[in-house]
Design an enzyme around this catalytic site. Sequence first.
Site, PDB file in Angstrom:
ATOM      1  N   ARG A   1      -9.609   7.944  -0.715  1.00  0.00           N
ATOM      2  CA  ARG A   1     -10.567   8.334   0.321  1.00  0.00           C
ATOM      3  C   ARG A   1     -11.442   9.496  -0.138  1.00  0.00           C
ATOM      4  NH1 ARG A   1     -10.319   7.068   5.720  1.00  0.00           N
ATOM      5  NH2 ARG A   1      -8.817   5.450   6.294  1.00  0.00           N
TER       6      ARG A   1
ATOM      7  N   HIS B   1      -3.266  -5.262   7.920  1.00  0.00           N
ATOM      8  CA  HIS B   1      -3.452  -4.185   8.883  1.00  0.00           C
ATOM      9  C   HIS B   1      -2.543  -4.400  10.102  1.00  0.00           C
ATOM     10  CE1 HIS B   1      -5.550  -0.495  10.094  1.00  0.00           C
ATOM     11  NE2 HIS B   1      -5.333  -0.913  11.330  1.00  0.00           N
TER      12      HIS B   1
ATOM     13  N   HIS C   1       0.837   6.262   1.872  1.00  0.00           N
ATOM     14  CA  HIS C   1       1.505   7.234   2.725  1.00  0.00           C
ATOM     15  C   HIS C   1       2.708   7.884   2.063  1.00  0.00           C
ATOM     16  CE1 HIS C   1      -1.342   6.767   5.862  1.00  0.00           C
ATOM     17  NE2 HIS C   1      -1.186   5.456   5.851  1.00  0.00           N
TER      18      HIS C   1
ATOM     19  N   GLU D   1     -10.481  -9.910   2.718  1.00  0.00           N
ATOM     20  CA  GLU D   1      -9.231  -9.549   3.387  1.00  0.00           C
ATOM     21  C   GLU D   1      -9.521  -9.477   4.883  1.00  0.00           C
ATOM     22  OE1 GLU D   1      -5.795  -6.072   3.609  1.00  0.00           O
ATOM     23  OE2 GLU D   1      -6.927  -6.371   1.752  1.00  0.00           O
TER      24      GLU D   1
ATOM     25  N   GLU E   1      -8.634   0.273  -2.853  1.00  0.00           N
ATOM     26  CA  GLU E   1      -9.467   0.275  -1.652  1.00  0.00           C
ATOM     27  C   GLU E   1     -10.472   1.405  -1.771  1.00  0.00           C
ATOM     28  OE1 GLU E   1      -6.546  -1.724   1.702  1.00  0.00           O
ATOM     29  OE2 GLU E   1      -6.834   0.444   1.717  1.00  0.00           O
TER      30      GLU E   1
ATOM     31  N   THR F   1      -8.108   3.017   8.573  1.00  0.00           N
ATOM     32  CA  THR F   1      -9.289   2.162   8.599  1.00  0.00           C
ATOM     33  C   THR F   1      -9.369   1.432   9.928  1.00  0.00           C
ATOM     34  OG1 THR F   1      -9.124   1.858   6.215  1.00  0.00           O
ATOM     35  CG2 THR F   1     -10.505   0.312   7.420  1.00  0.00           C
TER      36      THR F   1
ATOM     37  N   HIS G   1      -5.713   3.492  -1.533  1.00  0.00           N
ATOM     38  CA  HIS G   1      -7.035   3.812  -0.981  1.00  0.00           C
ATOM     39  C   HIS G   1      -7.388   5.239  -1.370  1.00  0.00           C
ATOM     40  CE1 HIS G   1      -9.773   3.882   2.869  1.00  0.00           C
ATOM     41  NE2 HIS G   1     -10.421   4.237   1.766  1.00  0.00           N
TER      42      HIS G   1
ATOM     43  N   ASN H   1       0.850  -1.184   0.000  1.00  0.00           N
ATOM     44  CA  ASN H   1       0.000   0.000   0.000  1.00  0.00           C
ATOM     45  C   ASN H   1       0.894   1.246   0.000  1.00  0.00           C
ATOM     46  OD1 ASN H   1      -1.617   2.237   0.890  1.00  0.00           O
ATOM     47  ND2 ASN H   1      -3.158   0.788   1.599  1.00  0.00           N
TER      48      ASN H   1
ATOM     49  N   ARG I   1      -7.057  12.494   1.233  1.00  0.00           N
ATOM     50  CA  ARG I   1      -5.968  12.869   2.132  1.00  0.00           C
ATOM     51  C   ARG I   1      -4.618  12.330   1.681  1.00  0.00           C
ATOM     52  NH1 ARG I   1      -7.630   9.592   7.557  1.00  0.00           N
ATOM     53  NH2 ARG I   1      -9.611  10.600   7.043  1.00  0.00           N
TER      54      ARG I   1
END
Length: 253
Positions: free
Chosen positions: A57, A203, A22, A163, A82, A113, A55, A19, A61
């Site tokens: 959003r 996660h 970030h 998942e 996502e 999440t 993801h 992922n 963000r």
Amino acid sequence: MNGAPPSVPLRPRLRLGVNIDHVATIRNARGGDHPDPVRAAEIVASVGGDGITAHLREDRRHIRDEDLARIQAATSLPLNLEMAATDEMLEIALRHRPHAACIVPERREERTTEGGLDAAGQHNRLAPIVSRLTDAGIRVSLFIAPEARQIEAAMKLRAPVVELHTGEYAHAAEGEERAVQLARIGDMAALAVKNGIEPHAGHGLTYENVQPIAAIPQLAELNIGHYLIGEAIFTGLEGAVRRMRELMDAARG
């Protein structure tokens, strides 16, 4: 006969999805184009990653709309989008046609999440979204807690993938508490496979806690992001992904 022991078949290679949200979070902190999540996707592809997770959003963000097409153009790795179960995100997914769409819960005020999607309680909302994504050739995944009722809901929704949320395992104290959470994940991965669903997990996974999860034979893929991007600050993204890949492979024997 030469007396050699019979060979034991190796378990399937566990896929690693990275992922890259970030990287975009850092970019957005100052505006501009650096660091570019597309470059991160290219690095992941070059060092043994099996997929890219991003993801998009509601508040944008980190990953932005324009990042999706750029990521898809830059690498042949499958993109796992996502997304929240909203009309806006459905239309974006249908426009970009990622390899997979993982439906996740989303609240504007959360930092990340928190918990799994209540697929059992949101069947009527999720059913048409799952159906439209499936009809478009997008592989649907549901990000759920490791609970039997959520696996059963995924079966009713005809989602081919779940998942399993590993946050409770990752945050549990070492010892009996963590063992209980690990057993839950293993049991639900087995239940998913028994019912024709491919289980993934993710996660809160780190170098320190990933191997017991990676050793669960039914799991086909782990999705890991925040930890790898954090480690990349110190070791570089190439080194971080390679180290996680080594740990996962060692756990699979």
